[in-house]
Design an enzyme around this catalytic site. Structure first.
Site, PDB file in Angstrom:
ATOM      1  CG  HIS A  23       0.076   6.864   5.197  1.00  0.00           C
ATOM      2  ND1 HIS A  23       1.391   7.488   5.966  1.00  0.00           N
ATOM      3  CD2 HIS A  23       0.412   5.696   4.764  1.00  0.00           C
ATOM      4  CE1 HIS A  23       2.135   6.248   5.952  1.00  0.00           C
ATOM      5  NE2 HIS A  23       1.415   5.145   5.594  1.00  0.00           N
ATOM      6  N   GLY A  28       0.922  -1.015  -0.068  1.00  0.00           N
ATOM      7  CA  GLY A  28      -0.014   0.125   0.017  1.00  0.00           C
ATOM      8  C   GLY A  28       0.967   1.261  -0.076  1.00  0.00           C
ATOM      9  CG  HIS A  48      -1.058   1.332   7.166  1.00  0.00           C
ATOM     10  ND1 HIS A  48      -0.124   1.074   8.229  1.00  0.00           N
ATOM     11  CD2 HIS A  48      -0.281   2.191   6.448  1.00  0.00           C
ATOM     12  CE1 HIS A  48       1.147   1.530   7.828  1.00  0.00           C
ATOM     13  NE2 HIS A  48       1.016   2.371   6.810  1.00  0.00           N
ATOM     14  CD  GLU A  49      -1.573   2.446   2.466  1.00  0.00           C
ATOM     15  OE1 GLU A  49      -1.062   3.435   2.432  1.00  0.00           O
ATOM     16  OE2 GLU A  49      -0.938   1.362   2.917  1.00  0.00           O
ATOM     17  CD  GLN A 105       3.317   6.039   2.507  1.00  0.00           C
ATOM     18  OE1 GLN A 105       2.262   5.346   2.055  1.00  0.00           O
ATOM     19  NE2 GLN A 105       4.105   5.103   3.265  1.00  0.00           N
ATOM     20  CB  CYS A 157       4.841   2.152   7.460  1.00  0.00           C
ATOM     21  SG  CYS A 157       4.456   3.755   6.356  1.00  0.00           S
ATOM     22  CG  LEU A 158       6.510   1.071   1.065  1.00  0.00           C
ATOM     23  CD1 LEU A 158       5.873   1.316  -0.023  1.00  0.00           C
ATOM     24  CD2 LEU A 158       7.557   0.243   1.063  1.00  0.00           C
TER      25      LEU A 158
HETATM   26 NI    NI Z   1       2.394   3.336   5.347  1.00  0.00          NI
END
Ligand code: NI
Length: 180
Positions: free
Chosen positions: A140, A46, A136-137, A51, A94-95
């Protein structure tokens, strides 16, 4: 396709609230394709527009496994319309927080509405990993990271290590199913 640089925490750009998209156009469709490619390469399942430094309410995700056909989802202006009263715990990564994981508790099932890439309003019911990943997204888009949902002690420890890692050069090696 263009690979986009992913912002890693701690960074104030990850703490801002993203703005709704008025209309999906070719520029945004290109952005979403680039976001998907960036996510696949990372690898993660995701990615939210903030991000990659774009403060718009856009999320891409794909839960397919490496050996499966890709099943990309693109969610524009996603909004939860229902959440289950039952919770589930999943070990999230998470990225934007490479190499760090923590158990996060969230509602186990959700319903949402969103715009697709052709400006059509759609609804989606999700449970399991898809429900966790979408929540989660969505976080963000409101400047919330998974570490904001765990204890302050653990959060500060992770953020301190990330700050240190930013100064050195480390390559994360992760199970993509946990990188949301
Ligand atoms: Ni994330």
């Amino acid at each position: 396709m263009t690979m986009l640089p992913i912002i890693t925490a701690p960074d104030p750009r990850l703490k801002r609230t993203a703005k709704p998209v008025a209309r999906v156009d070719d520029g945004l469709r290109k952005l979403m394709d680039d976001m998907l490619e960036t996510m696949y390469q990372a690898p993660g399942i995701g990615l939210a527009a903030p991000q990659v430094g774009v403060l718009k309410r856009i999320v891409v995700l794909d839960l397919s496994k490496e050996d499966e056909e890709r099943r990309p989802h693109v969610l524009i202006n996603p909004e939860l319309t229902w959440v289950s009263g039952e919770d589930v715990t999943y070990e999230e990564g998470c990225l934007s927080l490479p190499d760090h994981y923590a158990d996060v508790v969230r509602p186990s099932a959700i319903e949402l509405s969103y715009l697709d890439r052709d400006n059509e309003t759609r609804t989606l019911e999700a449970d399991g990993l898809l429900a966790t990943c979408i929540q989660h997204e969505l976080d963000h888009l409101d400047g919330v990271l998974f570490v904001d949902r765990i204890s302050a002690l653990k959060r500060n420890m992770i953020l301190r290590k990330l700050l240190k890692a930013k100064k050195s050069d480390t390559t994360p090696s992760a199970d993509p199913a946990h990188v949301l």
